[in-house]
Scaffold this active site. Structure first.
Site, PDB file in Angstrom:
ATOM      1  N   GLY A   1      -7.387  -4.952   7.606  1.00 44.53           N
ATOM      2  CA  GLY A   1      -6.934  -3.959   8.592  1.00 44.53           C
ATOM      3  C   GLY A   1      -7.505  -4.194   9.981  1.00 44.53           C
TER       4      GLY A   1
ATOM      5  CE  LYS B   1      -3.502  -2.747   2.277  1.00 52.35           C
ATOM      6  NZ  LYS B   1      -4.715  -2.796   3.060  1.00 52.35           N
TER       7      LYS B   1
ATOM      8  CG  HIS C   1      -6.800  -3.967  -2.592  1.00 47.62           C
ATOM      9  ND1 HIS C   1      -7.326  -3.074  -1.681  1.00 47.62           N
ATOM     10  CD2 HIS C   1      -6.126  -4.894  -1.870  1.00 47.62           C
ATOM     11  CE1 HIS C   1      -6.969  -3.446  -0.467  1.00 47.62           C
ATOM     12  NE2 HIS C   1      -6.239  -4.544  -0.548  1.00 47.62           N
TER      13      HIS C   1
ATOM     14  CD  GLU D   1      -7.169  -8.702   0.268  1.00 47.27           C
ATOM     15  OE1 GLU D   1      -6.255  -8.775   1.078  1.00 47.27           O
ATOM     16  OE2 GLU D   1      -7.371  -7.712  -0.451  1.00 47.27           O
TER      17      GLU D   1
HETATM   18  P1  PGA Z   1      -4.234  -6.242   5.925  1.00 48.32           P
HETATM   19  O1  PGA Z   1      -4.552  -5.826   4.421  1.00 48.32           O
HETATM   20  O2  PGA Z   1      -3.360  -7.447   5.894  1.00 48.32           O
HETATM   21  O3  PGA Z   1      -3.545  -5.053   6.512  1.00 48.32           O
HETATM   22  O4  PGA Z   1      -5.562  -6.533   6.585  1.00 48.32           O
HETATM   23  C1  PGA Z   1      -4.775  -6.788   3.430  1.00 48.32           C
HETATM   24  C2  PGA Z   1      -5.046  -6.124   2.106  1.00 48.32           C
HETATM   25  O5  PGA Z   1      -5.670  -5.048   2.089  1.00 48.32           O
HETATM   26  O6  PGA Z   1      -4.630  -6.633   1.046  1.00 48.32           O
END
Ligand code: PGA
Length: 244
Positions: free
Chosen positions: A173, A12, A97, A167
């Site tokens: 998060g 990110k 995403h 996901e």
């Molecule tokens: P995270 O994010 O591991 O921080 O939960 C995963 C993602 O957004 O691909």
């Protein structure tokens, strides 16, 4: 040795400098060398990609992009095309995403990005996931539609180049990931949907990753009990101690 698991780090905007990016990749490369059965990928922001690609052609850690333009070339200010990514050494590209979807990517746009990635000879990691799990189970319908619409128009012979990342948005998060038994169920559901589109053979081979609050404590259970073919890791992927 065939690499049957895939671990992808989505940086990110967590990594802000060239120096930090180089340091993290070097560390990941050292760890990844010991993972015989796992392919390791990191997805830095566009500008950091050239600093993460190995100058010596070392493929221990492959490079992914967090997004891509669906245009091939031309007057598209601020955009980066798939063939440009290939030229600087990218292998994988995230498409759809949830953070891109919430910024405006519809299933139709995601499918155009996937096509552009495949046309350039790269591999899309197609992200899907429901906003919430309602007790009535309508999230399965949401998931199925997202997969079918995002993969609409993709030629069957390209199925082997596609990776899916499941996901659940509510887990991204968050403090804790989804329960591994629920992950297993969803992995099977995603493969069944993939099979409806491309047939049984490709569905047996497609890698379905799990993403959302993955960390070094829950990763093993997600793979062994959740039967995920790999992981898409956000925050923890830039934690020097925790990835891959
Ligand atoms: P995270 O994010 O591991 O921080 O939960 C995963 C993602 O957004 O691909």
């Amino acid at each position: 040795m065939a690499k049957d698991k895939l671990v992808v780090g989505n940086w990110k905007m967590y990594v802000g400098t060239v120096e930090e990016a180089k340091r993290i990749v070097l560390k990941i490369r050292r760890t990844a060398l010991q993972l015989e059965h796992t392919e390791t990928v990191v997805c830095p922001p566009y500008v950091l990609i050239p600093f993460c690609v190995s100058r010596k052609g070392n493929k221990t850690v492959l490079i992914g992009s967090q997004t891509v333009s669906f245009e091939k070339e031309g007057s598209h200010t601020g955009e980066v095309g798939a063939s440009m990514l290939r030229d600087v050494g990218v292998t994988y590209v995230l498409a759809g995403h949830s953070e891109e979807r919430s910024a405006g990517d519809t299933d139709q746009i995601v499918s155009k990005r996937i096509l552009a990635v495949l046309d350039a000879g790269l591999k899309p990691i197609v992200c899907v996931g429901e906003n919430e799990r309602d007790p009535g189970g309508s999230y399965l319908e949401v998931l199925k539609n997202q997969i079918k619409n995002s993969l609409h128009g993709i030629p069957k012979e390209q199925a082997r180049n596609i990776v899916i990342a499941y996901e659940p948005i509510w887990a991204i998060g968050a403090k804790g990931a989804m329960e591994p038994t629920n992950i297993h169920e969803t992995m099977l559901f995603v493969k069944k949907t993939f099979s409806d589109l491309f047939g049984h053979g490709p569905a047996m081979k497609v890698k379905v990753l799990y993403g959302g609050a993955v960390n070094h404590r829950n990763a093993l259970d997600i793979i062994t009990i959740g039967k995920a073919d790999g992981l898409l890791v956000g925050r923890e992927s830039v934690n020097m101690a925790g990835f891959p």
